[in-house]
Every structure is written in C-alpha cells, then in structure tokens.
Design an enzyme around this catalytic site. Structure first.
Site, PDB file in Angstrom:
ATOM      1  N   CYS A 129       0.876  -1.232  -0.007  1.00 55.85           N
ATOM      2  CA  CYS A 129       0.080   0.005   0.098  1.00 55.85           C
ATOM      3  C   CYS A 129       0.932   1.103  -0.082  1.00 55.85           C
ATOM      4  O   CYS A 129       1.529   1.600  -1.116  1.00 55.85           O
ATOM      5  CB  CYS A 129      -1.097  -0.099   1.164  1.00 55.85           C
ATOM      6  SG  CYS A 129      -2.503   0.885   0.785  1.00 55.85           S
TER       7      CYS A 129
ATOM      8  N   HIS B 173      -3.692  -5.209   0.305  1.00 51.83           N
ATOM      9  CA  HIS B 173      -2.915  -5.766   1.578  1.00 51.83           C
ATOM     10  C   HIS B 173      -2.903  -7.099   1.470  1.00 51.83           C
ATOM     11  O   HIS B 173      -4.115  -7.667   2.405  1.00 51.83           O
ATOM     12  CB  HIS B 173      -3.653  -5.137   2.900  1.00 51.83           C
ATOM     13  CG  HIS B 173      -3.435  -3.604   3.284  1.00 51.83           C
ATOM     14  ND1 HIS B 173      -2.716  -3.180   3.939  1.00 51.83           N
ATOM     15  CD2 HIS B 173      -4.066  -2.855   2.487  1.00 51.83           C
ATOM     16  CE1 HIS B 173      -2.784  -1.837   4.073  1.00 51.83           C
ATOM     17  NE2 HIS B 173      -3.780  -1.401   3.145  1.00 51.83           N
TER      18      HIS B 173
ATOM     19  N   GLU C 120      -1.565  -9.261   3.499  1.00 50.93           N
ATOM     20  CA  GLU C 120      -1.419  -9.806   5.005  1.00 50.93           C
ATOM     21  C   GLU C 120      -2.856 -10.080   5.522  1.00 50.93           C
ATOM     22  O   GLU C 120      -2.813 -10.818   6.439  1.00 50.93           O
ATOM     23  CB  GLU C 120      -0.619  -8.780   6.077  1.00 50.93           C
ATOM     24  CG  GLU C 120      -1.303  -7.343   6.158  1.00 50.93           C
ATOM     25  CD  GLU C 120      -1.246  -6.460   5.079  1.00 50.93           C
ATOM     26  OE1 GLU C 120      -0.902  -6.621   3.922  1.00 50.93           O
ATOM     27  OE2 GLU C 120      -1.225  -5.114   5.479  1.00 50.93           O
TER      28      GLU C 120
HETATM   29  N1  GLN Z   1      -1.941   6.546   2.878  1.00 44.95           N
HETATM   30  C1  GLN Z   1      -1.997   5.772   1.648  1.00 44.95           C
HETATM   31  C2  GLN Z   1      -3.359   6.095   0.862  1.00 44.95           C
HETATM   32  O1  GLN Z   1      -4.202   6.448   1.458  1.00 44.95           O
HETATM   33  C3  GLN Z   1      -1.702   4.249   1.929  1.00 44.95           C
HETATM   34  C4  GLN Z   1      -2.907   3.712   2.891  1.00 44.95           C
HETATM   35  C5  GLN Z   1      -2.139   2.444   3.347  1.00 44.95           C
HETATM   36  O2  GLN Z   1      -1.084   2.145   3.126  1.00 44.95           O
HETATM   37  N2  GLN Z   1      -3.142   1.507   3.724  1.00 44.95           N
HETATM   38  O3  GLN Z   1      -3.497   5.674  -0.200  1.00 44.95           O
END
Ligand code: GLN
Length: 537
Positions: free
Chosen positions: A385, A511, A513
């Site tokens: 992310c 994600h 995970e």
């Molecule tokens: N801050 C980033 C976004 O909003 C990444 C979010 C995250 O890592 N879950 O896109």
C-alpha cells in the site's frame, strides 16, 4: 449435520486487560471446528468510535479489513488466521455503532414516542446484533468475545445484554470468563483472590461463569483448581489452565490438553463423536518449531514501537516461514531512523525488505530510502500500500529523474504527482469508512513475477487507501522497466508493480497480509521468503 439450534458462547475478561481473550476465543473456536462443528466468532468493543478505522494504530494496533470492507479490530485477524474462514461487517460491533443505529432510529421516529434508554433500547440493539451473525447461516456455535475487562463502566451494556440472552436462549448459552492467576515471588505462590473478586464482579451483574480460563505463568495444581472451583461456584473440570505459551499457535493444543472442548460440549449438550482433527495445524507447528533455515527480514514502518500495528504482516511471515521450514527473524525498523542513518549500516545483513502500509508524512523519506536500497542492491522487496506508493516515488525520482516527485498525500504541490487521489475520493469530506475498502478484483498479466507467484489470472485482494498510481505516467514508467503486473480492469487502477531488472521486487496497492492463514499462507509472503532464502545463500 448442523446442530438443531445454534449455541452461543460469551467470553468475558477479568482482572486485567491483555490476557489474550482473542487468542483464547480463537483457540476454542479452532478446537470446536476441529471436531466438525461450524463455528464463527465475533467481537464486541465497548469504545465509542463507530469502528477502529479512524484510530491511530498506537491506540489499538492494526485496523483489520474484512473481505466486505469493514474496518475492524485486530482480533478478527486472529479469528480468520486460526479458523481459515472469512469474517464480515457483522463480526465486529462497537458501542459507537450501536448508539449510532439507535440514535438514527430515534430521529426516524421509530420508537413511537417512547423514552429511549440503555435498557431496553441499547441492550436490545446489542442482542439483535449478536444474534444477527448466526441468522440463516447454520452455525453450530457462535462465540462472542466482549472487549474490555469486567467492571469497566463502558462494557456494562454488553454484559447486561448477554445476561438477558441467557434467559432468552436458555440452554444454548455458555459463559466463559478469562482471568489471571498471578504468581507472587515473595511468597512463592499462585494467588486466586483476584479471580475470586473478578467472578464476584460478574455475579453482581447477574452472570455466573460456567467455565474459568485461568492465565498463569505456572501450572495450576489440584489444590489451586479446587480452591478456585469452590470460591467461584464452578466444577473443578471447568477450571481451565491457560499457561503462557511459546507462540499463540500453541494455545489450541494447550486448550485441547485441558479438555476445554469436552467441557464446552458437555455444558452445551452438544453430542459429537468426532475426535479433534488438527493434522494441518500440528504440521504447521512442527515446521514452526523445527526450521531448517533462517532469514532476516526488515519491516520498515512508522509505528514499529507497537508491534500490534503490523500484526497481520508479522503473522503472515510466520505462516509463510513455517511452510518453507524457515525461521524468519523480523527486524522492526523505524522509518525515521533511516532518514538520519545510512541504509547500509541498518540493512546490511537483511535478506528481504518490507515497506509497511501507513498514512501521512512522518518517516516517509526513510521509507523511500529503504526502497532505493532494495532496488539498487537487488534485495527482495515488498511494498504494501503506502510501501508500493513509496516504490513508485523512488522510481520516479531516481530512474525517471522527476525531481521531488511525490504522492499528493505527502506534497500536494509536487510537480510530479505520481501518486494522486482517486477520483471518487475527491468529493468526500468524512473520514470514517470512506476509503477504498475491502476486496476488489485484480487481473494479472501473464508472464510476470506476480503471475508466477499466484499462478492465477484473477485474484481478489483487500484494500484500504485513498490514493493510487497516477495513470498519466504509465508510459514513462513502463519505458524504464517498471511493470504494472496487476490491474483493476473495471476502472483502470494500477494495483501492482514490479521491476524487470530485479530478482524479486513487488509493490501491491492492496494488503495481502489480511488473507494469510495458518492453513493457507499467502503466495506473496511465500514468494518473499523463497526469494529471501535465495538471497541468504
Ligand atoms: N496513505 C495511503 C493511501 O491512503 C496508503 C494507505 C495504506 O497504506 N493503507 O492511499
């Protein structure tokens, strides 16, 4: 054959917090599941936030995201990892969510002029929520974990609701109380008094626990068990020892040894012949305890002081490590540290680097430096992310020579906004529950590293973000060897990146995970461990 009626088990906690109620609940669910029962778990959280989505990880650790896009308590991650099932919106409820529903109903005039009160309106809403999870699903057992500790003001309506449910559902309810038996080194004794008091507190609220699960550093001998049974009105067989375990994954085995499953089934009049079958689980533990190799993985994040902030990543590495008979030594590295220190000195013996998800600018340049180090030194890299977004920024600055390229989350004025806000996010004003959340389809390009990892052309992965790769730059990135290996074809979002000239470099906007379980380690983490192993040779 499902049981004729769903059984409800409520797990409360006493004496202190952090006794591992989530793990005990998940372990009980696991051993009941291993005997052929269809089990699910839910968590009731007494705080007033509607969900943990707006909470800083320092408050409650990671925010876990379900397939259907709920931002939930991290215990739901344990439930999924232990049970190999998916949870949903309905598996986590907070005081905030309950009150929000009741207040919305009141504004709609649904209460027909009545005074709206904690009892019955809030408690009815809680009871409805508890029962909703089992409706139409053929669950044999629904386990409900009540957050907090008995005696807390905020958990009272939950305790009152489960007291009432005992009367509503009669035979089908069981109360388990998790408590602490401290050891006093000065007298060399285990002490039962805090447990006696905790049970008294429950009794004051009208709940007699059926089973006590006692956390302890030392074994409970017969005399201690007898004493607890006598003072707390439970049978001796219902005093279950929960001794400190080597890993959380040992707890189901310890609970089996204590015959928790047998006592629960007897109390709830569940007749099952099946012996527990935990073959896969035991194989996993055997691999975990007898590794043949070991590797060093660095996790770069800004909340590393509180390990619960990245709990799903850490657990995914354990699952994937065990499958590869590899001990994963995880190095928790603060991203800010890399802003002032040289990467070489911090990361020199590392075989794989993960740049963690996150929000905001603290430590961001440290993360970008870590990506640079992984890319140029050809160290296996996984950016999750925000970690993928950092990889895009690093590539833009150092390969495409876009000076001060950035994500607009970090620098809204940047000349090269390689990560920008998603269109549908621009109009949103509210913070809670408004990110791109939950599972979305991603199509994988054949012949890529990602395709080799998943061996599939379409995957479903969970998201939690507002920003995305800015498609205006696709061609420029591709021309210098960055590959967009996974895309959301519906709205042309670039979901994954990799680099041609690198042995193992993956960035994912989602994600992975959240979907790794003991029985099904996630392919991305398996791939990272395999690449790390090669690197370590
Ligand atoms: N801050 C980033 C976004 O909003 C990444 C979010 C995250 O890592 N879950 O896109």
């Amino acid at each position: 054959m499902p049981l004729s009626s769903t059984k409800y088990i409520f797990v409360t906690g006493g004496v202190t917090s952090s006794l591992g109620k989530g793990i005990v609940s998940a372990s009980l669910a696991k051993i009941l599941q291993s005997r052929g029962l269809n089990v699910t778990i839910q968590k009731l959280d007494p705080y007033i936030n509607v969900d943990p989505g707006t909470l800083n990880p320092y408050e409650h650790g990671e925010c876990y995201v379900t397939e259907d896009g709920a931002e939930t308590d991290l215990d739901l991650g344990h439930y999924e990892r232990f049970l190999n099932i998916q949870t949903s919106q309905n598996n986590n409820v907070t005081t905030g969510k309950i009150y929000q529903t009741v207040i919305n109903r009141e504004r709609n005039g649904d209460y027909l002029g009545k005074t709206v009160q904690v009892i019955p309106h809030i408690t009815n809403e809680i009871k409805e929520h508890i029962l909703k999870l089992g409706k139409g699903k053929d669950y044999d057992v629904v386990i409900t974990e009540i957050g907090g500790t008995v005696g807390d003001i905020e958990s009272l309506p939950f305790i009152e609701s489960i007291r009432q449910l005992k009367w509503d559902l009669n035979q089908d309810v069981l109360f388990i109380h998790l408590t602490l038996i401290p050891y006093l080194s000065t007298s060399g004794e285990l002490k039962t008094k805090p447990t006696q008091h905790s049970v008294k507190a429950l009794l004051e609220y009208g709940i007699q626990p059926d089973i006590l699960v006692c956390r302890s550093e030392y074994h409970l001998d017969d005399s201690i068990r007898n004493k607890i049974a006598l003072f707390c009105n439970v049978e001796k067989e219902c005093v279950i020892e929960s001794i400190d375990a080597k890993t959380i994954y040992e707890v189901p085995i310890l609970m089996l040894k204590e015959k928790l499953d047998t006592v629960v089934c007897e109390k709830l009049k569940i007749k099952i012949e099946n012996k527990p079958s935990l073959t896969k689980w035991k194989k996993f533990l055997n691999n975990l305890y007898n590794p043949k190799h070991s590797i060093e993985i660095a996790l770069i994040g800004k909340y590393v002081e509180l390990k619960d902030s990245y709990i799903s990543i850490a657990e995914s590495l354990i699952h994937a490590g065990a499958r590869n008979k590899t001990k994963v030594n995880l190095h928790w590295i603060h991203s800010s540290k890399l802003e002032t220190q040289d990467c070489e000195s911090v990361l020199k013996n590392i075989h794989g680097i993960i740049v963690a998800p996150g929000f905001g600018s603290r430590g961001i340049e440290g993360k970008i430096k870590a990506v640079h180090y992984a890319r140029t030194k050809k160290i296996p890299f996984l950016g999750i992310c925000l970690g993928m977004q950092c990889a895009v920024v690093e590539f833009a600055r150092n390969v495409l020579e876009m000076e001060n390229a950035n994500s607009i989350e970090i620098d809204s004025e940047t000349k090269f906004p390689v990560i920008s806000m998603m269109e549908q996010q621009k109009k949103l004003k509210k913070m809670g529950g408004t990110m791109r959340l939950g599972a979305y389809k991603c199509d994988i390009e054949k012949g890529t590293l990602l395709h080799n990892i998943y061996k599939k052309e379409t995957i479903l992965e969970r998201h939690r973000h507002r920003f995305e790769f800015n498609n205006k730059y696709v061609k420029e990135f591709e021309s210098k060897g960055l590959i967009f290996s996974g895309k959301n074809s519906k709205n042309q979002l670039m979901e994954t990146i990799e680099i041609k000239e690198h042995p193992w470099f993956i960035g994912v906007q989602y994600h992975p995970e959240y979907k790794s379980t003991v029985e099904n380690p996630h392919p991305i983490f398996l791939g990272l461990i395999e690449a790390g192993l090669k690197q370590s040779l």
